[in-house]
Design a protein around this motif. Structure first.
Motif, PDB file in Angstrom:
ATOM      1  N   LEU A   7      65.597  15.774  68.414  1.00 48.10           N
ATOM      2  CA  LEU A   7      66.660  16.400  67.619  1.00 48.10           C
ATOM      3  C   LEU A   7      67.725  15.386  67.218  1.00 48.10           C
ATOM      4  CD1 LEU A   7      67.147  19.776  69.547  1.00 48.10           C
ATOM      5  CD2 LEU A   7      66.046  19.434  67.326  1.00 48.10           C
ATOM      6  N   ALA A   8      68.069  14.479  68.132  1.00 46.77           N
ATOM      7  CA  ALA A   8      69.105  13.492  67.836  1.00 46.77           C
ATOM      8  C   ALA A   8      68.652  12.477  66.793  1.00 46.77           C
ATOM      9  CB  ALA A   8      69.519  12.768  69.116  1.00 46.77           C
ATOM     10  N   ARG A   9      67.364  12.190  66.770  1.00 49.89           N
ATOM     11  CA  ARG A   9      66.837  11.201  65.828  1.00 49.89           C
ATOM     12  C   ARG A   9      66.292  11.836  64.548  1.00 49.89           C
ATOM     13  NH1 ARG A   9      69.536   8.351  68.306  1.00 49.89           N
ATOM     14  NH2 ARG A   9      68.997   6.401  69.376  1.00 49.89           N
ATOM     15  N   SER A  10      66.282  13.157  64.478  1.00 44.30           N
ATOM     16  CA  SER A  10      65.740  13.832  63.311  1.00 44.30           C
ATOM     17  C   SER A  10      66.682  13.683  62.118  1.00 44.30           C
ATOM     18  CB  SER A  10      65.517  15.314  63.611  1.00 44.30           C
ATOM     19  OG  SER A  10      65.087  16.005  62.452  1.00 44.30           O
ATOM     20  N   THR A  11      66.097  13.453  60.954  1.00 46.83           N
ATOM     21  CA  THR A  11      66.870  13.372  59.713  1.00 46.83           C
ATOM     22  C   THR A  11      66.693  14.629  58.865  1.00 46.83           C
ATOM     23  OG1 THR A  11      65.015  12.218  58.638  1.00 46.83           O
ATOM     24  CG2 THR A  11      66.724  10.860  59.666  1.00 46.83           C
ATOM     25  N   SER A  12      66.002  15.612  59.406  1.00 45.14           N
ATOM     26  CA  SER A  12      65.770  16.847  58.674  1.00 45.14           C
ATOM     27  C   SER A  12      67.057  17.651  58.569  1.00 45.14           C
ATOM     28  CB  SER A  12      64.688  17.675  59.367  1.00 45.14           C
ATOM     29  OG  SER A  12      64.583  18.966  58.786  1.00 45.14           O
ATOM     30  N   ARG A  13      67.188  18.395  57.498  1.00 43.08           N
ATOM     31  CA  ARG A  13      68.361  19.244  57.323  1.00 43.08           C
ATOM     32  C   ARG A  13      68.340  20.434  58.277  1.00 43.08           C
ATOM     33  NH1 ARG A  13      67.262  22.439  51.588  1.00 43.08           N
ATOM     34  NH2 ARG A  13      65.222  23.310  52.144  1.00 43.08           N
ATOM     35  N   TRP A  14      67.185  20.674  58.890  1.00 43.71           N
ATOM     36  CA  TRP A  14      67.039  21.768  59.838  1.00 43.71           C
ATOM     37  C   TRP A  14      67.344  21.341  61.264  1.00 43.71           C
ATOM     38  CZ3 TRP A  14      66.737  26.303  57.606  1.00 43.71           C
ATOM     39  CH2 TRP A  14      66.177  26.404  56.337  1.00 43.71           C
ATOM     40  N   ALA A  15      67.740  20.092  61.466  1.00 40.54           N
ATOM     41  CA  ALA A  15      67.977  19.595  62.829  1.00 40.54           C
ATOM     42  C   ALA A  15      69.079  20.393  63.522  1.00 40.54           C
ATOM     43  CB  ALA A  15      68.330  18.109  62.788  1.00 40.54           C
ATOM     44  N   GLY A  16      70.136  20.700  62.782  1.00 39.00           N
ATOM     45  CA  GLY A  16      71.226  21.477  63.375  1.00 39.00           C
ATOM     46  C   GLY A  16      70.789  22.878  63.758  1.00 39.00           C
ATOM     47  N   VAL A  17      69.954  23.481  62.904  1.00 40.46           N
ATOM     48  CA  VAL A  17      69.450  24.826  63.207  1.00 40.46           C
ATOM     49  C   VAL A  17      68.568  24.791  64.443  1.00 40.46           C
ATOM     50  CG1 VAL A  17      68.066  26.744  62.340  1.00 40.46           C
ATOM     51  CG2 VAL A  17      69.578  25.481  60.785  1.00 40.46           C
ATOM     52  N   LEU A  18      67.706  23.772  64.538  1.00 46.08           N
ATOM     53  CA  LEU A  18      66.828  23.652  65.700  1.00 46.08           C
ATOM     54  C   LEU A  18      67.629  23.424  66.983  1.00 46.08           C
ATOM     55  CD1 LEU A  18      63.985  21.455  64.155  1.00 46.08           C
ATOM     56  CD2 LEU A  18      63.946  23.913  64.634  1.00 46.08           C
ATOM     57  N   LEU A  19      68.704  22.633  66.887  1.00 44.33           N
ATOM     58  CA  LEU A  19      69.558  22.418  68.054  1.00 44.33           C
ATOM     59  C   LEU A  19      70.220  23.727  68.473  1.00 44.33           C
ATOM     60  CD1 LEU A  19      70.912  20.541  70.096  1.00 44.33           C
ATOM     61  CD2 LEU A  19      72.678  20.081  68.390  1.00 44.33           C
ATOM     62  N   ALA A  20      70.675  24.506  67.488  1.00 44.33           N
ATOM     63  CA  ALA A  20      71.288  25.797  67.806  1.00 44.33           C
ATOM     64  C   ALA A  20      70.277  26.721  68.477  1.00 44.33           C
ATOM     65  CB  ALA A  20      71.847  26.429  66.537  1.00 44.33           C
ATOM     66  N   LEU A  21      69.042  26.709  68.005  1.00 46.83           N
ATOM     67  CA  LEU A  21      68.011  27.539  68.622  1.00 46.83           C
ATOM     68  C   LEU A  21      67.706  27.081  70.038  1.00 46.83           C
ATOM     69  CD1 LEU A  21      65.498  28.008  65.652  1.00 46.83           C
ATOM     70  CD2 LEU A  21      67.073  29.695  66.603  1.00 46.83           C
ATOM     71  N   ALA A  22      67.775  25.763  70.261  1.00 47.14           N
ATOM     72  CA  ALA A  22      67.474  25.226  71.585  1.00 47.14           C
ATOM     73  C   ALA A  22      68.508  25.651  72.621  1.00 47.14           C
ATOM     74  CB  ALA A  22      67.386  23.693  71.534  1.00 47.14           C
ATOM     75  N   ILE A  23      69.759  25.773  72.190  1.00 50.15           N
ATOM     76  CA  ILE A  23      70.817  26.119  73.142  1.00 50.15           C
ATOM     77  C   ILE A  23      71.217  27.592  73.036  1.00 50.15           C
ATOM     78  CG2 ILE A  23      71.714  23.772  73.097  1.00 50.15           C
ATOM     79  CD1 ILE A  23      73.935  24.702  71.269  1.00 50.15           C
ATOM     80  N   PHE A  24      70.566  28.341  72.145  1.00 46.73           N
ATOM     81  CA  PHE A  24      70.903  29.754  71.982  1.00 46.73           C
ATOM     82  C   PHE A  24      70.754  30.559  73.269  1.00 46.73           C
ATOM     83  CE2 PHE A  24      69.507  34.127  71.094  1.00 46.73           C
ATOM     84  CZ  PHE A  24      70.639  34.610  70.466  1.00 46.73           C
TER      85      PHE A  24
END
Length: 275
Positions: A84-101
């Motif tokens: 997630l930290a190294r991802s350049t995708s625009r969905w990285a923030g969404v994936l991080l939110a899902l991970a900590i949801f």
């Protein structure tokens, strides 16, 4: 400079006072001077627990479950945080939110899901039965495996958050420089990213371990009375048998374990940062 230090001290004073009065004093009173019990009785009960095979088994089980949960959370959480930290995708923030949801959900709700999944009529036992791997649906509840699964699910988001903040502070340019010098992705990860992220990994480990050995709801629901840990034993002493000396001794053991692991982790973190 002196005026700045004095101003800083004044700003810190209210918070320190609240911490002292609202946390440290009650904690010390709970550990060493509970209601109608002297400190000597607490220490005597502590000595009995450290020599009683039954209590030692509970201590060992709690420590073992905490260590296994911590290892699993780091092994699973750090790669997720790294990607997630190294991802350049625009969905990285969404994936991080899902991970900590899951942190937003009650631990009772998340643990109750395992009761449905691991019960004799649950998804996993029935799947094993239909695949022909077992002759009858196994009882996975009230086992150490159930507790480890529940605790891992409970604290994995915490490990991801702590590891993510550590990896995000490592300059991605260092990865490119290592690859430019001939290092592959795996070697770059082990020799560059992981050592520089080690302090964050240590923090994540301490948080997960402290939460695991002090968790009550998950071990109680998934372990029952057959797989007692220090937290469930503490509840029994404090609410069922009303043995305040034993309750304080149990809390003292839990506190010592947390501080011991924190100290060891701090030493490992410092050595990793200086190596």
């Amino acid at each position: 400079m002196r005026h700045t230090r004095a101003s800083t001290a004044l700003l810190l004073l209210p918070g320190l006072a609240v911490l002292l009065v609202g946390f440290l004093v009650p904690a010390v009173a709970m550990l060493l001077a509970p209601p109608d019990v002297t400190t000597g009785e607490v220490l005597a009960r502590l000595g009995q627990m450290l020599t009683d095979p039954y209590d030692l088994a509970i201590i060992g089980r709690t420590l073992g479950l905490g260590l296994i949960t911590t290892i699993l959370c780091i092994l699973l959480g750090f790669p997720i945080a790294y990607l997630l930290a190294r991802s350049t995708s625009r969905w990285a923030g969404v994936l991080l939110a899902l991970a900590i949801f899951p942190l937003l959900l009650s631990s009772v709700v998340r643990t109750f899901g395992w009761l449905v999944v691991l019960g004799s009529q649950g998804a996993i036992p029935q799947l094993l039965l239909r695949l022909g791997l077992v002759d009858e649906a196994p009882q996975l509840l009230y086992t150490p495996l159930a507790i480890v699964l529940g605790l891992t699910q409970l604290f994995l988001p915490l490990a991801v958050v702590a590891s993510y903040s550590a990896v995000a502070q490592v300059d991605p340019g260092l990865d490119d420089a290592a690859r430019g010098l001939g290092a592959g992705r795996i070697r770059t990860f082990w020799t560059v990213v992981l050592p520089l992220s080690l302090p964050g990994v240590v923090v994540a480990s301490v948080l997960v371990f402290a939460g695991s050995i002090t968790a009550y709801t998950t071990p109680y629901l998934l372990g029952g009375s057959r797989e007692r840990v220090l937290a469930t034993q503490l509840y029994t002493y404090a609410s069922t048998t009303i043995d305040w000396a034993a309750a304080s001794a149990t809390a003292l053991i839990m506190t010592i374990l947390v501080f011991a692991i924190s100290g060891i982790s701090a030493v490992i973190g410092r050595r990793g940062a200086t190596s």
